[in-house]
Write a protein that holds these residues in place. Structure first.
Motif, PDB file in Angstrom:
ATOM      1  N   PHE A  46      -8.008  10.031  -0.005  1.00 31.56           N
ATOM      2  CA  PHE A  46      -6.877   8.912   0.215  1.00 31.56           C
ATOM      3  C   PHE A  46      -5.917   9.107   1.441  1.00 31.56           C
ATOM      4  CE2 PHE A  46      -7.860   8.368  -4.452  1.00 31.56           C
ATOM      5  CZ  PHE A  46      -8.007   6.925  -4.233  1.00 31.56           C
ATOM      6  N   ALA A  47      -6.209  10.281   2.043  1.00 33.23           N
ATOM      7  CA  ALA A  47      -5.584  10.696   3.381  1.00 33.23           C
ATOM      8  C   ALA A  47      -5.844   9.521   4.337  1.00 33.23           C
ATOM      9  CB  ALA A  47      -6.054  11.919   4.025  1.00 33.23           C
ATOM     10  N   ARG A  48      -6.819   8.851   4.305  1.00 31.92           N
ATOM     11  CA  ARG A  48      -7.363   7.690   5.153  1.00 31.92           C
ATOM     12  C   ARG A  48      -6.730   6.442   4.337  1.00 31.92           C
ATOM     13  NH1 ARG A  48     -10.975   7.585   8.697  1.00 31.92           N
ATOM     14  NH2 ARG A  48     -12.109   5.612   7.774  1.00 31.92           N
TER      15      ARG A  48
ATOM     16  N   PRO B  28       7.416   5.832  -0.426  1.00 31.52           N
ATOM     17  CA  PRO B  28       7.731   4.624   0.234  1.00 31.52           C
ATOM     18  C   PRO B  28       6.512   3.813   0.238  1.00 31.52           C
ATOM     19  CG  PRO B  28       7.147   6.388   1.753  1.00 31.52           C
ATOM     20  CD  PRO B  28       7.305   7.033   0.416  1.00 31.52           C
ATOM     21  N   GLU B  29       6.913   2.455   0.523  1.00 34.39           N
ATOM     22  CA  GLU B  29       5.886   1.552   0.701  1.00 34.39           C
ATOM     23  C   GLU B  29       5.490   1.509   2.186  1.00 34.39           C
ATOM     24  OE1 GLU B  29       6.522  -2.955   1.279  1.00 34.39           O
ATOM     25  OE2 GLU B  29       6.068  -2.970  -0.803  1.00 34.39           O
ATOM     26  N   LEU B  30       4.064   1.770   2.643  1.00 35.34           N
ATOM     27  CA  LEU B  30       3.653   2.198   3.895  1.00 35.34           C
ATOM     28  C   LEU B  30       3.258   1.040   4.590  1.00 35.34           C
ATOM     29  CD1 LEU B  30       1.353   5.331   3.127  1.00 35.34           C
ATOM     30  CD2 LEU B  30       3.911   5.254   3.663  1.00 35.34           C
ATOM     31  N   PHE B  31       2.424   0.159   4.242  1.00 40.62           N
ATOM     32  CA  PHE B  31       1.856  -1.084   4.746  1.00 40.62           C
ATOM     33  C   PHE B  31       1.886  -2.088   3.654  1.00 40.62           C
ATOM     34  CE2 PHE B  31      -0.104   2.307   7.193  1.00 40.62           C
ATOM     35  CZ  PHE B  31       0.092   2.106   8.425  1.00 40.62           C
TER      36      PHE B  31
ATOM     37  N   ILE C  68       0.993  -1.151  -0.273  1.00 37.65           N
ATOM     38  CA  ILE C  68       0.011   0.015  -0.233  1.00 37.65           C
ATOM     39  C   ILE C  68       0.848   1.338  -0.067  1.00 37.65           C
ATOM     40  CG2 ILE C  68      -1.657   1.111   1.380  1.00 37.65           C
ATOM     41  CD1 ILE C  68      -2.758  -1.490   2.336  1.00 37.65           C
ATOM     42  N   TYR C  69       0.548   2.117  -0.897  1.00 37.48           N
ATOM     43  CA  TYR C  69       1.387   3.499  -1.271  1.00 37.48           C
ATOM     44  C   TYR C  69       0.510   4.496  -0.963  1.00 37.48           C
ATOM     45  CZ  TYR C  69       4.777   0.355  -3.315  1.00 37.48           C
ATOM     46  OH  TYR C  69       5.893  -0.540  -3.794  1.00 37.48           O
ATOM     47  N   ALA C  70       1.001   5.731  -0.763  1.00 37.15           N
ATOM     48  CA  ALA C  70       0.277   6.771  -0.497  1.00 37.15           C
ATOM     49  C   ALA C  70      -0.197   7.393  -1.749  1.00 37.15           C
ATOM     50  CB  ALA C  70       0.866   7.964   0.311  1.00 37.15           C
ATOM     51  N   GLN C  71      -1.461   7.995  -1.852  1.00 36.90           N
ATOM     52  CA  GLN C  71      -2.044   8.501  -3.090  1.00 36.90           C
ATOM     53  C   GLN C  71      -1.846  10.136  -2.844  1.00 36.90           C
ATOM     54  OE1 GLN C  71      -2.632   7.463  -5.724  1.00 36.90           O
ATOM     55  NE2 GLN C  71      -3.879   5.473  -5.507  1.00 36.90           N
ATOM     56  N   VAL C  72      -1.443  10.525  -1.841  1.00 37.37           N
ATOM     57  CA  VAL C  72      -1.276  11.987  -1.559  1.00 37.37           C
ATOM     58  C   VAL C  72      -0.181  12.278  -0.641  1.00 37.37           C
ATOM     59  CG1 VAL C  72      -4.068  12.495  -1.646  1.00 37.37           C
ATOM     60  CG2 VAL C  72      -3.034  11.833   0.485  1.00 37.37           C
TER      61      VAL C  72
ATOM     62  N   ALA D 252       3.523  11.277  -2.674  1.00 33.83           N
ATOM     63  CA  ALA D 252       2.471  10.396  -3.498  1.00 33.83           C
ATOM     64  C   ALA D 252       2.916   9.493  -4.525  1.00 33.83           C
ATOM     65  CB  ALA D 252       1.504  11.221  -4.004  1.00 33.83           C
ATOM     66  N   GLY D 253       2.310   8.146  -4.557  1.00 35.26           N
ATOM     67  CA  GLY D 253       2.841   7.575  -6.071  1.00 35.26           C
ATOM     68  C   GLY D 253       3.526   6.430  -5.231  1.00 35.26           C
ATOM     69  N   GLY D 254       3.861   5.382  -6.220  1.00 32.54           N
ATOM     70  CA  GLY D 254       4.609   4.170  -5.609  1.00 32.54           C
ATOM     71  C   GLY D 254       5.829   4.052  -6.283  1.00 32.54           C
ATOM     72  N   GLY D 255       6.426   2.832  -6.023  1.00 31.40           N
ATOM     73  CA  GLY D 255       8.056   2.354  -6.479  1.00 31.40           C
ATOM     74  C   GLY D 255       9.056   3.526  -5.870  1.00 31.40           C
ATOM     75  N   THR D 256       9.560   4.208  -6.961  1.00 31.32           N
ATOM     76  CA  THR D 256      10.554   5.120  -6.623  1.00 31.32           C
ATOM     77  C   THR D 256      10.170   6.351  -6.128  1.00 31.32           C
ATOM     78  OG1 THR D 256      10.766   5.715  -8.829  1.00 31.32           O
ATOM     79  CG2 THR D 256      12.112   3.927  -8.304  1.00 31.32           C
ATOM     80  N   THR D 257       8.835   6.940  -6.285  1.00 31.49           N
ATOM     81  CA  THR D 257       8.493   8.135  -6.000  1.00 31.49           C
ATOM     82  C   THR D 257       8.054   8.163  -4.609  1.00 31.49           C
ATOM     83  OG1 THR D 257       6.257   7.798  -6.815  1.00 31.49           O
ATOM     84  CG2 THR D 257       7.655   8.739  -8.282  1.00 31.49           C
TER      85      THR D 257
END
Length: 397
Positions: free
Chosen positions: A192-194, A223-226, A87-91, A216-221
């Motif tokens: 997406f803050a939640r 971190p992997e949160l959960f 799970i990555y952050a969208q914001v 925000a974003g996944g991969g290199t942009t």
């Protein structure tokens, strides 16, 4: 009668006895010589026969047998969660807090953490202000357009002016709709803050903490949160050698052994194969499924996978000691017609140590020489040992 006359017969008898004795001795000597010659000839003949017999090697034979059981294939495998979602952050923002830690079971939609988004909040406030302004301009343009439409009926204004006012109203409505869409976009981003769980599972990783900067974003942009994983069932991935690939089909069963539970087996079933061979390793990827409702097994762990392959009805087993490997390749020596040696080229399907499974080159009726003598050649005559002789040979050995 004179004394000379009496001595003459005695001398005659004595000479006759000596002659007879000589004859007897000569006969005995001749008989001894003849017997010696006959004995020597007999011994020479027996020696020649024995030497000829010893020149023909005695061999023990075995009959190829069908394999009673199929081969067992033992391969390393790795366990993976049935579903794994990083799970990555969208914001962007800062992590306000987290609600669940590693190992915690979660339900679909359950809150994992919240992100504080001050920049996004300001953008949302500005977007709402722009929307309010666009609505006001749109309402004014609409009133103006209606008035000019009313004046057109009295011929006090030109049609061109009315069209300009109507077009201005349509443009103002479009700007209002764009502003509304921008507000909706920012509100969707704010949702997406939640951070919530996408499905029922277990939190298997948490790589963030309170106050951490979130991009925000996944991969290199970002971190992997959960990581949330569904571990009620696990996937098992095994690289199977190409030669055994066709024997392992969807629906086949396998036994799973993990180091943390020695002596315990878990049942797994093949659910998919790649149907392709990796050119680098010469293996095909096989996927199995194992039940893990009690959470005994852990994703990411190593496992031994035992496949009990079906019996190959065409394969025959012979002792490994019957194999000959030389410049002519892999062969076995058999006893053919007239007890003559006949070599046959064979191929090995499986090696079981003391015995091997032959895939081609032999038939059920072949008489295979076990432990063939050195120097044996194709067409050589051999003697087949009886069971008693073979048993005596083994006892002496």
């Amino acid at each position: 009668m004179s004394s000379e006359a009496m001595q003459h017969p005695s001398q005659s008898l004595s000479r006759r006895g000596l002659r007879l004795t000589g004859i007897v001795i000569a006969v005995v000597l001749v008989a001894v010589v003849v017997i010696g010659l006959i004995t020597r000839a007999t011994q020479a003949s027996n020696l020649k026969t024995w030497t000829a017999e010893q020149a023909v090697p005695t061999v023990s034979i075995v009959t190829p047998e069908a394999s009673p059981n199929g081969p067992v294939l033992d391969l390393p495998g790795r366990l993976e969660a049935y579903i794994r979602a990083p799970i990555y952050a969208q914001v962007s923002g800062y992590l306000k807090d987290w609600k669940t830690d590693i190992g915690a079971p979660v339900k679909s939609g359950q809150l994992l953490g919240e992100i504080d988004t001050p920049e996004l909040d300001q953008q949302l406030l500005q977007a709402r202000a722009d929307l309010a302004s666009a609505k006001a301009n749109s309402e004014l343009a609409g009133i103006t357009a209606k008035r000019w439409q009313a004046m057109l009926g009295s011929d006090s204004v030109a049609q061109q002016d009315v069209d300009q006012r109507t077009g201005d109203y349509a443009a103002k409505v479009a700007l209002m709709n764009a502003a509304q869409a921008n507000v909706d976009r920012l509100m969707a981003a704010k949702a997406f803050a939640r951070i919530v769980a996408p499905f029922d599972g277990v939190v298997t990783a948490r790589d963030t903490d309170v106050g951490a900067l979130i991009n925000a974003g996944g991969g290199t942009t970002g971190p992997e949160l959960f990581v949330v994983s569904d571990i009620r069932k696990l996937r098992v991935y095994v690289q199977v050698p190409q030669s055994f690939g066709p024997s392992i089909r969807v629906g086949s069963s396998a036994a799973l052994i993990v180091p943390e539970y020695p002596g315990k087996e878990f049942h797994a079933q093949v659910i998919a194969t790649s149907n392709a061979v990796n050119a680098t390793s010469g293996t095909t990827l096989v996927q199995l499924l194992v039940d893990n409702t009690d959470s005994t097994l852990m994703p990411g762990s190593f496992a031994h996978v035992h496949f009990s392959l079906p019996v190959n009805t065409q394969a025959l087993r012979v002792p490994a000691s019957a194999l000959i490997f030389d410049n002519a390749g892999l062969r076995v020596a058999t006893v053919g017609e007239g007890d003559k040696v006949a070599f046959k080229k064979v191929s090995i399907l499986s090696d079981y140590g003391k015995t091997v499974e032959i895939g081609s080159g032999l038939t059920h009726g072949d008489r295979v020489i076990d432990s063939p003598p050195d120097g044996i050649k194709d067409g050589d005559a051999v003697k087949v040992a009886t069971n008693d002789a073979t048993a005596t040979h083994h006892e002496k050995a």
